[in-house]
Scaffold this active site. Sequence first.
Site, PDB file in Angstrom:
ATOM      1  N   HIS A   8     -33.141  14.169  21.283  1.00  0.00           N
ATOM      2  CA  HIS A   8     -33.060  15.174  20.203  1.00  0.00           C
ATOM      3  C   HIS A   8     -34.400  15.289  19.467  1.00  0.00           C
ATOM      4  CE1 HIS A   8     -30.522  17.317  17.027  1.00  0.00           C
ATOM      5  NE2 HIS A   8     -31.759  17.302  16.523  1.00  0.00           N
TER       6      HIS A   8
ATOM      7  N   HIS B  91     -37.273  18.528  17.826  1.00  0.00           N
ATOM      8  CA  HIS B  91     -37.646  19.932  17.644  1.00  0.00           C
ATOM      9  C   HIS B  91     -39.122  20.061  17.997  1.00  0.00           C
ATOM     10  CE1 HIS B  91     -33.927  20.879  15.257  1.00  0.00           C
ATOM     11  NE2 HIS B  91     -33.937  19.557  15.200  1.00  0.00           N
TER      12      HIS B  91
ATOM     13  N   GLN C  12     -31.440  27.976  13.912  1.00  0.00           N
ATOM     14  CA  GLN C  12     -31.738  27.222  12.679  1.00  0.00           C
ATOM     15  C   GLN C  12     -31.148  27.851  11.422  1.00  0.00           C
ATOM     16  OE1 GLN C  12     -34.021  24.119  11.718  1.00  0.00           O
ATOM     17  NE2 GLN C  12     -32.301  24.633  10.420  1.00  0.00           N
TER      18      GLN C  12
ATOM     19  N   HIS D 264     -26.095  21.092  15.983  1.00  0.00           N
ATOM     20  CA  HIS D 264     -26.447  20.407  14.739  1.00  0.00           C
ATOM     21  C   HIS D 264     -25.185  20.461  13.891  1.00  0.00           C
ATOM     22  CE1 HIS D 264     -30.562  20.469  15.950  1.00  0.00           C
ATOM     23  NE2 HIS D 264     -30.966  19.931  14.825  1.00  0.00           N
TER      24      HIS D 264
ATOM     25  N   GLU E  85     -24.723  18.263   9.238  1.00  0.00           N
ATOM     26  CA  GLU E  85     -25.892  17.505   8.764  1.00  0.00           C
ATOM     27  C   GLU E  85     -26.026  17.741   7.270  1.00  0.00           C
ATOM     28  OE1 GLU E  85     -29.715  18.651  10.307  1.00  0.00           O
ATOM     29  OE2 GLU E  85     -30.630  16.734   9.806  1.00  0.00           O
TER      30      GLU E  85
ATOM     31  N   ASP F 290     -35.932  13.344  16.385  1.00  0.00           N
ATOM     32  CA  ASP F 290     -35.668  14.586  15.653  1.00  0.00           C
ATOM     33  C   ASP F 290     -36.949  15.355  15.308  1.00  0.00           C
ATOM     34  OD1 ASP F 290     -33.966  16.521  14.619  1.00  0.00           O
ATOM     35  OD2 ASP F 290     -33.519  15.447  12.772  1.00  0.00           O
TER      36      ASP F 290
ATOM     37  N   TRP G 110     -39.503  18.443   8.092  1.00  0.00           N
ATOM     38  CA  TRP G 110     -38.361  17.569   7.830  1.00  0.00           C
ATOM     39  C   TRP G 110     -38.708  16.089   7.885  1.00  0.00           C
ATOM     40  CZ3 TRP G 110     -38.170  21.953  10.909  1.00  0.00           C
ATOM     41  CH2 TRP G 110     -37.388  22.998  10.408  1.00  0.00           C
TER      42      TRP G 110
END
Length: 411
Positions: free
Chosen positions: A55, A57, A150, A208, A211, A307, A313
Amino acid sequence: MLFRNLYIENAEKLQDIRVEEGVITEIGEALLPREGEEQQDFGGKLALPPFIESHVHLDTCLTAGDPVWNQSGTLFEGIECWAKRKEKLTRQDVRERVGRAVRLYAMNGIQHIRTHVDVTDPKLTAMEAILEMREELRDVMDIQVVAFPQEGIESYPNGRKLLEDAVRMGADCVGAIPHYEFTREYSVSSLNYAVALAEKYDKLVDVHCDEIDDEASRGLETLAARAYESGLTDRVTASHTTAMHSYNNAYVQRLMRLIQLSGINFVSNPLVNTHLQGRIDTYPKRRGVTRVKELTQAGVNVSFGHDDIFDPWYPMGTGTLRDVVFLGLHVCQMMGYEDIMNSYRFISTNAARTLHLGESYSIRVGNPASFIVLDAKNYYDALNQNAAVLLSCKGGRVVAQGVPGKKEALF
Ligand code: 17E
Ligand code: FE2
């Protein structure tokens, strides 16, 4: 080629691996070298199947601070920061950053990546660039692409169409983000839509899911029910599921039955969710990591992901999954001897199930010669000592190598 004196997956005995034309043709103790056969003697190091990033991005990686820093450290401010950066995306910019991130991963023994790519972009710039790179990098890194909405499926203009367009372009998996949709109804319908799309195009699903620190965020039950009813079962993955940290135990007890029935996989991202979650708590502050220990004990497949690498993030990251496992074991309180020894499974065997890599993923005769060698005799030591990745061999080709870190006390 003979790779000598390896402890394969924490085995007690040393073994050698013979590789011919990119395939493992023999594994055994003290294999006799053939005339003229090349050899590499590791003298007692750990060999593991390659690490898997289940996982990340890649489209957002290496953009922290550009154009603004995430000051609050929340998921939601991260999404706002990214929306500003997204406006400036070009194919070249994505290609350059993804190239750097993939090399970081390679150096750390990773050979497979599942990346989420934001499709709430009318131009689908990142999706186009990453699909292109998936093909170009095929020999050195396996990249699986999730079409990730997203900013929502139902709550973003043309969200449904953009998601389907990305799937038609060639994404491998369908995503969703139920906790970000405007309403509970939207979150349910977005999940129904994502699962139906995966069925229509024969794709995997990776959502997702919940979260957020809201105990009322219950996308997971909808996702698990759809996975069960559709028969997609283990082709479906629930990522993050941080709200599960905050669910009451009576509800979790009921939910666990459905989770088991559904056969879905989980991905937890301990580095990033300990950073993003609990931000609206005073004290005590929730950790916001899903129930990895309980899911594992219930026989549910869980893997760990990084992630993010240096993006809105998460302001850190060097592409090593070792840190993810290290923190994950602490925060999930899984520090028994066997827990530590076997924890490489969170970033290898378990992740391989989630990515559906199949039988070819393991150090076995007849399989592609894909494995890594770490500078330690077992994974307990490798994790504790942050051991260097000495070799990463993919289908017989050395795709990365390293040397042991050196430090000495001068007394
Ligand atoms: N987007 C999202 O919705 N959640 C995350 N953890 C990241 C991006 C990194
Ligand atoms: Fe994520």
